[in-house]
Design an enzyme around this catalytic site. Structure first.
Site, PDB file in Angstrom:
ATOM      1  N   CYS A   1       0.805  -1.232   0.000  1.00  0.00           N
ATOM      2  CA  CYS A   1       0.000   0.000   0.000  1.00  0.00           C
ATOM      3  C   CYS A   1       0.835   1.278   0.000  1.00  0.00           C
ATOM      4  O   CYS A   1       0.286   2.377  -0.112  1.00  0.00           O
ATOM      5  CB  CYS A   1      -0.945  -0.007   1.193  1.00  0.00           C
ATOM      6  SG  CYS A   1      -1.893  -1.531   1.267  1.00  0.00           S
TER       7      CYS A   1
ATOM      8  N   HIS B   1      -3.265   8.273   5.282  1.00  0.00           N
ATOM      9  CA  HIS B   1      -3.452   6.910   4.774  1.00  0.00           C
ATOM     10  C   HIS B   1      -4.851   6.458   5.206  1.00  0.00           C
ATOM     11  O   HIS B   1      -5.579   5.881   4.405  1.00  0.00           O
ATOM     12  CB  HIS B   1      -2.361   6.008   5.339  1.00  0.00           C
ATOM     13  CG  HIS B   1      -2.342   4.635   4.771  1.00  0.00           C
ATOM     14  ND1 HIS B   1      -2.227   4.396   3.426  1.00  0.00           N
ATOM     15  CD2 HIS B   1      -2.439   3.407   5.359  1.00  0.00           C
ATOM     16  CE1 HIS B   1      -2.242   3.081   3.204  1.00  0.00           C
ATOM     17  NE2 HIS B   1      -2.368   2.468   4.361  1.00  0.00           N
TER      18      HIS B   1
ATOM     19  N   HIS C   1      -9.945   1.629  -0.573  1.00  0.00           N
ATOM     20  CA  HIS C   1      -8.493   1.479  -0.560  1.00  0.00           C
ATOM     21  C   HIS C   1      -8.032   0.936  -1.912  1.00  0.00           C
ATOM     22  O   HIS C   1      -8.332  -0.201  -2.258  1.00  0.00           O
ATOM     23  CB  HIS C   1      -8.114   0.521   0.577  1.00  0.00           C
ATOM     24  CG  HIS C   1      -6.663   0.515   0.924  1.00  0.00           C
ATOM     25  ND1 HIS C   1      -5.675   0.879   0.029  1.00  0.00           N
ATOM     26  CD2 HIS C   1      -6.023   0.189   2.087  1.00  0.00           C
ATOM     27  CE1 HIS C   1      -4.495   0.770   0.616  1.00  0.00           C
ATOM     28  NE2 HIS C   1      -4.680   0.362   1.867  1.00  0.00           N
TER      29      HIS C   1
END
Lengths: 426, 428
Positions: free
Chosen positions: B178, B311, B348
């Site tokens: 990620c 994030h 995400h």
């Protein structure tokens, strides 16, 4: 104008089809034959015909010197290979592992296919059983950056942590990132590693693409041994390999201060892309890549004639080897016709000895940086090479001792177009 | 060139500008769709319908709709021979890159100097790979469709863009889970500073696939409801797919060809927790080091941060650790700096999350607005951040310096990335 410190390699380690450690790499070059093993076809992935062999890691290979069985159980195969190689690099560099914590160590890894066996296992769980059967452990180790993370965890390396996935050019791009992190002072030490595994599913997929030696034997090739033949007139594909190589990078000043012997200085890394290449291969036009390599050398004041050895990425594919030979010829000699009177520097084709995996080029480059490590017995001629391809006019290493040189060019042209080169000064 | 522009003191020859943006999101295949959706504050997350998700902890996802025909250029593009071999993620990547390329008014004949591609990704064409594997396993077809694997590897989207645009410079894909998109932006910035490339396309594209959907479910990291970053009742993330691409070049180059930068990319930083394979350091130690490194690289202080695009996954552990990291950096200011999470609206994007969130950050600076973060219940009182909720918030630009946005990305394996953008000084 900002001046950047020189970056040197002070240690390396490798695991490959011939075993673990630098000695195993030397042995692979002495044996002159890739240790090929039958691929397990029981999964039902393979065609009836096609390739049957791969340069896999010996399933009984003992890595316990570098990773305890308990640690190994928590790692995917490429993670194990990468961690073991990284620890070997620290050993050779005479660098205490505790320094990894102190020096905000960067870890940069590359992989072509990632942890493919764990990905396969996970997909089997999801597709054949149920999505709810997915193992969280397999999932967390199936990511491409798992080897980089495991190296960082074991060494306490808290610097930048990156993974490059750019197929065959990935290892040199990873080196470039390690160099950049050191030059900019973002880290005091960089571990650069390339790690790839081979498994039955990956082998079957590559076989279906027809890129492996033995994938699509012609009538003329019936009965031919299934081996890679880099630059040979009759080359017909590569041998899938597995392994890892790790390098330890630091500034030249750091090496001097701690009395370490630099094995090589990384003089330059050069990168380019060939937009004419198709997704799984190479183009027929060497000019875009040759132009970049030539300009890259010129801009760094490197005379092509100063290059004493080329470590090629050639793996035995018809397109890829041709493209690499022509790019080298055009960039280094200024011409692309095959004239045996105008030769390239000696060319080492490590994938003939070690199979196609990212660590092969790095390991061979490092072997060439310390030829004394292999000087007790002569090395074998390039396995699989029998006949000069008249179009390429290139004869790879013919055995004996490695030449003692001052400058090495490492070349990697990835299927798909991405390319990278590295110049090492000894 | 050593002159500075305006009173910023920055060197236009080495300062990097953002001059074009591209985005593919659940709201459509353009940046305009994306920005409109962000400001509306309604999550583009709904029941997943690309594959069967029954029996899993969640059935939600943020999916890109097949409404790409609203872009005439894409209709034409999809007819090309090359496009027939592209994966879903490749299409996201090419669509966003072409949009960004045009937005930056770059020469399509590729006479704009050395161009490089710096992409981050983690799944790429895994969905197509799964289709191939399923055919193989279930022997549904005598010959499984090998075409599904033509662009299967993680470098597929970046390479597809390079091939489509005729790029000859550095092309690389970073896959650090990620954090990939944020790391790719940093690599692009370095390459521009070195003069290795003149133009950089930085970003990433990922598509949903069964493997990551089931994987995150197995980790119990998903929320059965709409994700709620930084809220007390959060219980995980929602997965998404799409692409974000930024065109980067030096300020000098942008100005010389008459382009006004949208924002500046001033710095980046990276670190590793070296703590756990899937859990962040609980006190945000590694994350704060990445942010500190990015601020140092940008040569700006915490007081110049106008907002943070976090994030913000919506998992218990991430959001708490991230809040702790912000507190380490901002100290007393932590409760006064607006924080938002794009994942609350589009899910995400995994390896490309840093890319789409960078696009959101640049749009925020350019328009002077921070998009809201949706979520049920109250903001977690244990996380000391000023979360932008419900409505967009206008930026207070009266503080010192240029005014910056920090975008953070944290990954499996403890890899952390942060980038610092700044307002273009001449922006109104």
């Amino acid at each position: 104008m900002t001046t950047f410190p020189d970056i040197v390699i002070t240690g390396w380690g490798a695991v490959g089809p011939s075993g673990a450690g630098r000695e195993a790499v030397v042995q692979a070059f002495r044996d002159g034959a890739v240790p090929l093993r039958e691929v397990d076809r029981s999964g039902g992935y393979h065609r009836n015909a096609g390739s049957r062999l791969a340069a896999t890691i010996d399933s009984n290979l003992d890595l316990s010197t570098w990773i305890s069985p308990r640690q190994a159980r928590r790692m995917s195969p490429p993670s194990r290979l990468a961690v073991a190689s990284a620890r070997m690099a620290f050993e050779q560099a005479d660098m205490p592992e505790e320094e990894a914590k102190v020096r905000n160590t960067a870890v940069v890894t590359s992989t072509s296919f990632g942890p493919s066996s764990y990905t396969e296992d996970l997909m089997r769980q999801i597709l054949l059983d149920a999505p709810t059967a997915a193992s969280p452990f397999l999932f967390s180790e199936a990511v491409a950056n798992a080897p980089a993370a495991q190296i960082a965890l074991l060494l306490g390396a808290k610097g930048p942590n990156l993974t490059i996935t750019q197929r065959e050019s990935g290892p040199l791009l990873a080196v470039a990132h390690g160099v950049e992190a050191l030059r900019r002072g973002r880290t005091g030490l960089a571990v650069v590693a390339a790690a790839d595994e081979s498994n039955a599913l990956l082998h079957s997929v590559l076989d279906r693409f027809g890129v492996l030696a033995g994938s699509r034997p012609t009538r003329d090739e019936a009965g031919m041994e299934e081996v890679a033949r880099p630059f040979d007139h009759h080359r017909n594909g590569f041998v899938l390999g597995a392994g890892a190589t790790a390098l330890l990078l630091e500034t030249a000043t750091s090496a001097v201060e701690r009395g370490a012997r630099p094995l090589a200085t990384i003089r330059a890394t050069i990168t380019a892309f060939d937009p004419g290449a198709h997704e799984a291969g190479w183009s027929n036009d060497p000019e875009p890549l040759a132009r970049h390599l030539r300009r890259g050398l010129e801009s760094r004041g490197i005379e092509p004639s100063s290059i004493g050895l080329v470590v090629a990425g050639a793996a035995g594919t018809r397109e890829g080897d041709r493209q690499e030979a022509l790019v080298l010829r055009r960039a280094l000699l200024g011409q692309d016709w095959a004239d045996l009177g105008v030769q390239l520097p000696p060319v080492l084709a490590p994938k003939a000895y070690m199979g196609e995996h990212g660590g092969a080029s790095l390991a061979a480059a490092m072997l060439a940086c310390e030829p004394e490590a292999a000087d007790t017995e002569p090395l074998a001629a390039t396995p699989g090479f029998r006949e000069v391809d008249p179009e390429l006019g290139l004869v790879p290493f013919q055995g004996g001792t490695l030449p003692t040189v001052h400058r090495i060019l490492v070349s990697t042209l990835a299927a798909g177009g991405s390319s990278a080169w590295m110049i090492l000064d000894l | 060139m050593s002159t500075t522009f305006d009173s910023s003191g920055l060197d236009p020859a080495t300062t990097v500008a953002v001059t074009g943006l591209g985005a593919v999101s659940p709201w459509g295949w353009t940046v305009h769709d994306f920005w409109r959706g962000l400001l509306a504050g309604e999550p583009g997350i709904s029941e997943a319908d690309q594959f069967d998700v029954r029996g899993q902890r969640t059935s939600l996802a943020s999916e890109v709709r097949d409404d790409d025909r609203r872009r005439d250029d894409l209709v034409e593009l999809w007819r090309s021979a090359a496009a027939r071999r592209w994966s879903r993620a490749d299409r996201f990547a090419v669509a966003a890159s072409v949009e960004a390329w045009h937005h930056a008014e770059l020469d399509t004949s590729n006479n704009d100097g050395e161009v490089g591609i710096f992409f981050g990704g983690s799944t790429a064409a895994m969905a197509e790979g799964e289709e191939f594997f399923e055919q193989l396993l279930r022997q549904r077809r005598p010959r499984p469709t090998i075409r599904y694997l033509a662009s299967h590897q993680i470098n597929g989207p970046g390479d597809a863009v390079a091939r489509h645009l005729g790029v000859c410079g550095r092309v690389e894909t970073l896959s650090s889970a990620c954090a990939s998109g944020g790391l790719a932006l940093g690599s692009a910035l370095d390459a521009l500073r070195r003069g290795e490339v003149d133009i950089a396309l930085a970003g990433g594209a990922d598509s949903l696939c069964k493997l990551t959907y089931a994987g995150f479910n197995s980790l119990r990291a998903v929320d059965a409801e709409l994700c709620a970053p930084f809220h007390a009742e959060r219980s995980g993330l929602n997965l998404g797919e799409g692409a974000g691409v930024l065109i980067l070049e030096t300020v000098a180059r942008a100005l010389s060809r008459g382009r006004t930068p949208l924002a500046l990319l001033l710095g980046h930083g990276a670190s590793c927790d070296a703590h756990h394979m899937t859990a962040p350091h609980p006190e945000g130690e590694g994350a704060s080091r990445a942010i500190a490194a990015a601020l140092r690289d940008a040569d700006v202080g915490p007081a110049e941060i106008l907002f943070i695009n976090a994030h913000g996954t919506g998992t218990q552990l991430n959001d708490k650790a991230e809040g702790a990291a912000f507190a380490r950096i901002l100290e007393q200011r932590v409760s006064h700096v607006p924080v938002t999470s794009t994942k609350g609206l589009v899910g995400h994007y995994l390896g490309s999350s840093g890319a789409i969130e960078a696009v959101a950050s640049v749009l925020g600076l350019h328009h002077g607005l921070v998009h809201p973060t949706p979520g049920r219940g109250e903001v977690d009182p244990e996380i000391p951040v000023d979360l932008v909720r419900r409505d967009p918030r206008r930026l207070d630009t009266s503080g010192p310096g240029l005014g910056c946005a920090v975008s953070t990305s944290f990954a499996f394996g403890g890899s952390n990335a942060a980038v610092v953008f700044a307002r273009w000084p001449r922006a109104s």
